[in-house]
Design an enzyme around this catalytic site. Structure first.
Site, PDB file in Angstrom:
ATOM      1  N   SER A  55       0.839  -1.192   0.000  1.00  0.00           N
ATOM      2  CA  SER A  55       0.000   0.000   0.000  1.00  0.00           C
ATOM      3  C   SER A  55       0.883   1.256   0.000  1.00  0.00           C
ATOM      4  O   SER A  55       1.745   1.400  -0.850  1.00  0.00           O
ATOM      5  CB  SER A  55      -0.955  -0.046   1.196  1.00  0.00           C
ATOM      6  OG  SER A  55      -1.947   0.941   1.114  1.00  0.00           O
ATOM      7  N   HIS A  86      -7.357  -5.494  -1.054  1.00  0.00           N
ATOM      8  CA  HIS A  86      -6.164  -4.754  -0.651  1.00  0.00           C
ATOM      9  C   HIS A  86      -5.562  -5.244   0.661  1.00  0.00           C
ATOM     10  O   HIS A  86      -4.356  -5.125   0.876  1.00  0.00           O
ATOM     11  CB  HIS A  86      -6.547  -3.276  -0.533  1.00  0.00           C
ATOM     12  CG  HIS A  86      -5.388  -2.356  -0.332  1.00  0.00           C
ATOM     13  ND1 HIS A  86      -4.389  -2.180  -1.264  1.00  0.00           N
ATOM     14  CD2 HIS A  86      -5.073  -1.530   0.706  1.00  0.00           C
ATOM     15  CE1 HIS A  86      -3.523  -1.303  -0.816  1.00  0.00           C
ATOM     16  NE2 HIS A  86      -3.898  -0.893   0.375  1.00  0.00           N
ATOM     17  N   ASP A 100       0.468  -4.261  -3.972  1.00  0.00           N
ATOM     18  CA  ASP A 100      -0.678  -3.362  -4.127  1.00  0.00           C
ATOM     19  C   ASP A 100      -0.308  -1.933  -3.717  1.00  0.00           C
ATOM     20  O   ASP A 100      -0.963  -1.322  -2.852  1.00  0.00           O
ATOM     21  CB  ASP A 100      -1.878  -3.868  -3.318  1.00  0.00           C
ATOM     22  CG  ASP A 100      -3.191  -3.681  -4.079  1.00  0.00           C
ATOM     23  OD1 ASP A 100      -3.147  -3.532  -5.309  1.00  0.00           O
ATOM     24  OD2 ASP A 100      -4.265  -3.678  -3.447  1.00  0.00           O
TER      25      ASP A 100
END
Length: 312
Positions: A132, A236, A159
């Site tokens: 992230s 996610h 991600d």
């Protein structure tokens, strides 16, 4: 750019199962620039080192199962805990990037003294990785926004997300929207999620990995050699541990759109892809990466796309 064409590969790969290297984890909270959680083999040998940056406001411990999987294949993983400050505060991204560079320098100078006997940290094979916003942090360090004594051998984004959306940018803004514009000197792997750009199933939710700032954009800007995989049916946060404690655990469980499959499949997919990529680029053992690109069904999670772009 030449794309690696899918060819039949007879043998399978073991990267999606726990490795055969016995490991332990321990904390170092006293002297480093940030508290650290370290996963290390306890079997004598020389091992590459991965600095793994967590996502926004997530405890490093939420990644324990994933990082243990990677370490069990013969890697030392150092996971710092960055400051937990609200996203809108403009200093935070720079703070995380600066701290990541400081942790890299600590790895170069101090890590070896804390490792088990006859376990050697090969800092000549040093990897920046993150999930992230931690993925953005890893890319920012690789792009030179933080100085470090270590040369980065490989870069992995799990991600990765560059901001709340393309209109709400966190500084520094690193995406350019031009193919290959990063001009990185090291190989790159990007592992995205199919459900990251979707809203969770509750009122007023927002995507955790919005279009315009997610894995697609990081891949666009990356130059070869670059591996790109998307776990189509997962979200996610699906690579985190099953049981997430406390208020932050409750938030992480509901904040993002989640897949319906078991999170263990996603963790083994992400961990296995990282191991296969690093074997190919740190050790020149390309079999696993070749096999996965040729036959993505080897992975526990559905991968679409699954590709590798060679250097020209």
């Amino acid at each position: 750019m030449a794309s690696l064409e899918a060819q039949p590969v007879a043998a399978t790969t073991n990267v999606f199962q726990p490795g055969g290297v016995e490991c332990k984890k321990f904390k170092v909270d006293s002297s480093p620039p940030k508290p650290l959680l370290i996963f290390t083999p306890i079997v004598a040998g020389e091992y590459p080192v991965i600095l793994f940056c967590h996502g926004f406001a997530l405890p490093r411990s939420f990644y324990s199962d994933l990082l243990h999987h990677i370490a069990s294949h013969g890697y030392i993983v150092v996971a710092p805990q960055f400051c937990v400050i609200y996203e809108w505060m403009p200093m935070l991204p720079y703070c995380e990037i600066k701290c990541a560079g400081q942790v890299a320098d600590w790895i170069a100078e101090k890590l070896q003294s804390l490792l088990p006997e006859n376990v050697i940290a090969n800092v000549g094979k040093f990897v920046m990785a993150g999930h992230s916003r931690g993925g953005k942090t890893a890319f920012a360090v690789a792009l030179g926004y933080a100085k470090t004594k270590l040369s980065i051998s490989a870069l992995v984004g799990v991600d990765p997300v560059a901001g709340a959306n393309k209109y709400c940018r966190t500084s520094p803004w690193i995406l350019n929207g031009k193919p290959g514009s990063f001009k990185l000197s090291m190989p790159v792997a990007i592992i995205g999620t199919g459900l990251g750009p979707e809203k969770a199933d509750y009122c007023c939710s927002k995507p955790c990995a919005p279009e315009g700032v997610n894995h697609k954009n990081f891949f666009l800007d990356s130059n070869p050699p670059c591996a790109y995989f998307v776990a189509k049916e997962y979200g996610h946060m699906d690579m985190l541990n099953d049981n997430l404690e406390g208020v932050l655990g409750d938030v992480a469980n509901c904040l993002c759109k989640n897949g319906t499959g078991h999170k263990d499949c996603m963790r083994r997919t992400v961990g296995g892809l990282i191991v296969a990529f690093l074997r190919a680029h740190l050790d020149l053992h390309t079999h696993d990466l070749d096999a996965i690109v040729a036959n993505p069904s080897l992975a526990p999670a559905t991968l679409d796309p699954a590709k590798y772009i060679k250097a020209p």
